[in-house]
Design a protein around this motif. Sequence first.
Motif, PDB file in Angstrom:
ATOM      1  N   VAL A   8       0.866  -1.171   0.000  1.00  0.00           N
ATOM      2  CA  VAL A   8       0.000   0.000   0.000  1.00  0.00           C
ATOM      3  C   VAL A   8       0.902   1.220   0.000  1.00  0.00           C
ATOM      4  CG1 VAL A   8      -1.712   1.294   1.314  1.00  0.00           C
ATOM      5  CG2 VAL A   8      -1.823  -1.194   1.243  1.00  0.00           C
ATOM      6  N   GLN A  49       1.994   5.453  -0.253  1.00  0.00           N
ATOM      7  CA  GLN A  49       1.735   6.683   0.484  1.00  0.00           C
ATOM      8  C   GLN A  49       0.517   7.420  -0.071  1.00  0.00           C
ATOM      9  OE1 GLN A  49       5.216   9.049   0.607  1.00  0.00           O
ATOM     10  NE2 GLN A  49       4.291  10.699   1.774  1.00  0.00           N
ATOM     11  N   PRO A  74      -2.909   7.389  -2.022  1.00  0.00           N
ATOM     12  CA  PRO A  74      -3.922   6.407  -2.442  1.00  0.00           C
ATOM     13  C   PRO A  74      -3.963   6.348  -3.968  1.00  0.00           C
ATOM     14  CG  PRO A  74      -4.860   8.033  -0.927  1.00  0.00           C
ATOM     15  CD  PRO A  74      -3.474   8.486  -1.245  1.00  0.00           C
ATOM     16  N   GLN A  91      -7.704   5.245   0.371  1.00  0.00           N
ATOM     17  CA  GLN A  91      -6.591   4.499   0.941  1.00  0.00           C
ATOM     18  C   GLN A  91      -7.085   3.174   1.512  1.00  0.00           C
ATOM     19  OE1 GLN A  91      -3.706   4.124   0.363  1.00  0.00           O
ATOM     20  NE2 GLN A  91      -2.370   5.367   1.639  1.00  0.00           N
ATOM     21  N   CYS A 143      -7.606   0.842  -1.170  1.00  0.00           N
ATOM     22  CA  CYS A 143      -6.339   0.248  -1.624  1.00  0.00           C
ATOM     23  C   CYS A 143      -5.913  -0.877  -0.690  1.00  0.00           C
ATOM     24  CB  CYS A 143      -5.245   1.312  -1.695  1.00  0.00           C
ATOM     25  SG  CYS A 143      -5.546   2.503  -2.995  1.00  0.00           S
ATOM     26  N   ILE A 144      -6.147  -0.691   0.597  1.00  0.00           N
ATOM     27  CA  ILE A 144      -5.818  -1.767   1.549  1.00  0.00           C
ATOM     28  C   ILE A 144      -6.688  -2.981   1.263  1.00  0.00           C
ATOM     29  CG2 ILE A 144      -5.785  -2.409   3.982  1.00  0.00           C
ATOM     30  CD1 ILE A 144      -5.149   0.490   4.645  1.00  0.00           C
ATOM     31  N   MET A 181       3.263  -1.394   3.982  1.00  0.00           N
ATOM     32  CA  MET A 181       2.552  -0.116   3.929  1.00  0.00           C
ATOM     33  C   MET A 181       3.576   1.003   4.042  1.00  0.00           C
ATOM     34  SD  MET A 181      -0.519  -1.096   6.490  1.00  0.00           S
ATOM     35  CE  MET A 181      -2.021  -0.622   5.689  1.00  0.00           C
ATOM     36  N   PRO A 192       1.185   4.943   4.993  1.00  0.00           N
ATOM     37  CA  PRO A 192      -0.171   4.898   4.436  1.00  0.00           C
ATOM     38  C   PRO A 192      -1.055   6.036   4.927  1.00  0.00           C
ATOM     39  CG  PRO A 192       0.048   3.277   6.158  1.00  0.00           C
ATOM     40  CD  PRO A 192       1.417   3.854   5.938  1.00  0.00           C
ATOM     41  N   CYS A 193      -0.673   6.670   6.009  1.00  0.00           N
ATOM     42  CA  CYS A 193      -1.569   7.676   6.576  1.00  0.00           C
ATOM     43  C   CYS A 193      -1.058   9.096   6.388  1.00  0.00           C
ATOM     44  CB  CYS A 193      -1.756   7.419   8.068  1.00  0.00           C
ATOM     45  SG  CYS A 193      -2.362   5.769   8.403  1.00  0.00           S
ATOM     46  N   ILE A 219      -7.492   3.513   9.798  1.00  0.00           N
ATOM     47  CA  ILE A 219      -6.503   2.632   9.172  1.00  0.00           C
ATOM     48  C   ILE A 219      -5.684   1.905  10.234  1.00  0.00           C
ATOM     49  CG2 ILE A 219      -4.403   2.646   7.766  1.00  0.00           C
ATOM     50  CD1 ILE A 219      -5.812   4.539   5.906  1.00  0.00           C
ATOM     51  N   ILE A 250       5.135  -1.591   8.256  1.00  0.00           N
ATOM     52  CA  ILE A 250       4.623  -0.259   7.993  1.00  0.00           C
ATOM     53  C   ILE A 250       5.725   0.773   8.191  1.00  0.00           C
ATOM     54  CG2 ILE A 250       3.709  -0.160  10.368  1.00  0.00           C
ATOM     55  CD1 ILE A 250       1.570   1.751   9.326  1.00  0.00           C
TER      56      ILE A 250
END
Lengths: 332, 433, 282
Positions: free
Chosen positions: C116, C118, C120, C180, C183-184, C197, C200-201, C212, C227
Amino acid sequence: MTIDLKPSPARADRDVPAPLTLTRDYSTPDRIYRAGVRISGGGVFLLLVVIGIFLAWSGYPAFQQAGWKFFTRSGFQTLGAHPTFGVLASIVGTVEVAFVAMIVGAPVAIATALFLSEYAPLKTRRSLIAMIDLAAAIPSIIFGLWAVFELQPNVVGFSTWLSHHLAFIPFFKVVSPPLNASIFIAGLVVGIMIVPIVASICREVFSLAPAGEREAALALGASRWQMIRTVVLPFGRGGMVGAVMLGLGRALEETIAVSIILGGSFTVTAHILQKGGSTISQLIAVNFGSGGTLGLHDLLLCGFVLFLLTLVINLAASAIVNRSRSGAGVDL
Amino acid sequence: MTPENTIRTAPHGILVETTSAPASTADGRQDPRPPEPTSPNTATPPTPTPRPRRLPSPIRPSAFGTQDAMILIMAAVSSLCLVWVVFYQLTSLSGGLGFLVCWYIGFVALTWIATAQVIERQVATDRAVAVVVVSAAMLIVAIVVFIVAWVAYKAIPSIHWGSLFTKDQKSFVVTDPNALDHVGVVHAVIGTLEQVLVAVLIGVPFAIATAVYLNEVKGWGVKTVRTVVTAMSGTPSVVAGIFIYSMLILTHVLTYSGFAASLALVVILLPSVTRVVEEVLRVVPSGLREASLALGAPEWRTVWSVVLPTARSGVVTAVLLGIARIVGETAPLLFTAFGSQVVNWRGYFNHDQGALPLVIFSDVRQAQPVLINLAFQAAFVLMSIVLVLFVLARIFSRPKGKNGKRMKPGPNDDDLMARLFVPIPIEQNEENR
Amino acid sequence: MTTTLSSTSPADADHPTPFTGTPELGQPGQVDAHDVCAWFGGRLVLETVDLVMEKSKVTALIGPSGCGKSTFLRIINRMHEVVPGAQLAGSVKLDGVDIYGPGQRAMETRRHIGMVFQKPNPFPAMTIAENVLAGLKFSRVSPADKDDLIEESLTKGGLWNEVKDRLGELGGALSGGQQQRLCIARSLAVKPRVLLMDEPCSALDPTSTLRIEQTIKEIASEVTVVIVTHNMQQAQRVSDYCAFFLAEENQPGRVIEAGKTGTIFGSPTDQRTFDYVNGQFG
Ligand SMILES: Nc1ncnc2c1ncn2[C@@H]1O[C@H](COP(=O)(O)OP(=O)(O)O)[C@@H](O)[C@H]1O
Ligand SMILES: [Mg+2]
């Protein structure tokens, strides 16, 4: 410096000041410069208009003579008491040549563009692009020369083969040999000629496909082709359509390569493998000066038709390409 | 590798290295920096003595191994056999091109089938597409190389260098066995030079002015003119010819002449060069303009002394490409220069004139081998001119670096050529820069 | 020097069978990176990273930006080689199988180790449902019950309740946080063994971030999560293990310290780790 903070008065108490009008006072040389480039820009605009007007104006006598039948008849018999002439066979031939050219050229061009944007190693990419650009720079007369001497002898065998085995498709039926100087061969060489043009636009559009989605597809386990199909092609679809249309515009106007090859006959035919057929530009180039005054007007009218045809196609195509390049084509 | 540093067992049985990684990387090939024994900026606990280390050698993850190559070769060979049987044994057909087409289709299909069997379908499709895509590009490159080589091959053996650039076609006698000694293309070279030169002299200033208008002046007209330029760059060249014919020759303003040809070529040159120059001007950093304006320079000075000089090599490229574009144009010349067998360099304004493309076009359709040879020689000369212009244009399209040498070209130059031949719209969101 | 997260070494490292069969698809896997180095155009950016990412655990990679965390992550699922001019060295093993070994295909690896990003990046031309199924379409697997799988994946991604009535809408029509999570869900639909990841946030609002994080905790039992995060609180909240990357001036990135999250944040042994997790630099 101390800052005195006072609450601003309430909005209602306040008049909004009128925006300043900034007048630019250009100096005289600047005025001359601006006028100069404006005139130049306007001149180009005017040129296009003048081209249209002159062709229409000098083609009009032919239209007067033939009326709308100009579009439903074929031939170039402009001398004598009962002239018959028309553009139908040439329009059909133009469309057929362009059709063959697109069938052959567009897939090759799109594949080439994909190769350049997705497959070619960085080191060789530039020289390959140069080679494709060079293909665009080769004069069409040389393409024509090559087509007559090298392509045609080889293609005639292929045409024979097609006509033997695929004669159930009306296009591939042959009523009267020989199979040289055919619309098919002309379309083939025009198809090769449009490849660099279509490929270079497509390449540009493909390379604009967003990197994020490309990586997303790959990270999900897509093969390169699957990534192209999910991301690059949908993204570049508008641009591809536009590019192919621009190629079409080019295919419709090609004159010299077609004139060298085509036998030139004024029958409307679907049998593209056999000798004969004409296109608008070939009609103009080959018959220029041979049909008296009326013939001249006829050719100028044909030119006007071709002018309008390519103008419309090119404008529509560039609108599509532009939309796609500005990203507006993404919301599919 | 064994940890040489103090290792203590962290809670939960986790091994934690207490000291930092050594600061040296002794792999001279990849990383030529000298090792830094201590990093002064951090309060590192006792730094270990630097230890020369070899980095593991890079992996080359290859998507294409021996097995894949074998599959391709097998597919090619079996397709060859298959098509040979079908083509010659069963249907008894001939024709090299048809054979090639069938072989190719068979090759792609067999590649797909074999890969699908040996590996899987996802890879098979990927591989088949790769084969198609690579061969499409190779095809075009091969055609270009072939055409260039072929023209040279056909022309050079029969060239009589003594006459090619000194004689015209007027003394051609069909029955003369040594006719090639007495004919040449000098009339066409002179005609082409005059026509192209004047077309450039007229067209390029206008093109630059129009490009400056499109790029440096704001206003309502810009968008319209840009659309018109785009539309015009798709104008059929045959239309450019008959337009000049109908406007100037039909109305007896001019006769068939080199000058009329030049004007027709201007119609083709103007929009193409405008678009290339606009593209070149677009990449001149706007900071330069602002700096000049902020110094109090008037606009025209800014354009003349800052913008255009900055873009000089790009403008040169545009002109070279423009010449390459028009030098081979044939269709417009048919209605304007008309063609001639004899040298005419003083009658540029009022007499028929030859040109290289016209020589090719008219001589190649003659039944005389000598004339056909001459057509090839003209094609060779034309091709050489185009090649030279093309190479020069590519050299000039690279901006000069600090050391005065031309830099590696940027991504932008690749598109200049396309601008010239294709009515691609130039992005329009530049107006409120 | 060996930096390990765990003293347990991979058990069956001697059986380098390509994982083309799918018995283990869907089971969390252990990633074992050894001596990993990375170059971009001849410049060394990552030097000899040894790291074990435990099965069914969440491992957080922290460190200032530019220290090679993303590069390391992309090496784990063979995305590094997509970048022109990128090179790598070392070995990465998934449950003992070297993913860079001969005969291993990148596509296959990426199916087992999802990622995943950065930003989306749902496929804009596909609907939400098609987005979820995209990975399966690539591997030419048709699930027994598509609707079930869509629901399951979107539920795991924490998005089901929000989109269950609009599965036919385009993926681009969602908000950033929803995209996002889509995508996950899309990555989870192929049932990977490891999910990577990369921050991701970092492009999301606090609420989406929390959701998330929630998702990460929920899926951790089924899939090993690695992550990258710049958010120290987040690393503490979601991760079991933590590895601190650092690239000192003109140096390639290295792992400075790795271990239990509590240890890294509570009692790091390296001064630089201490400085970083306490916000002294970076
Ligand atoms: N595509 C690339 N080309 C060249 N260098 C890159 C590329 N991507 C990353 N780098 C370099 O690699 C180093 C590590 O980058 P990255 O892994 O993205 O760091 P992080 O994710 O920790 O912020 C950086 O110095 C960066 O400049
Ligand atoms: Mg990163």
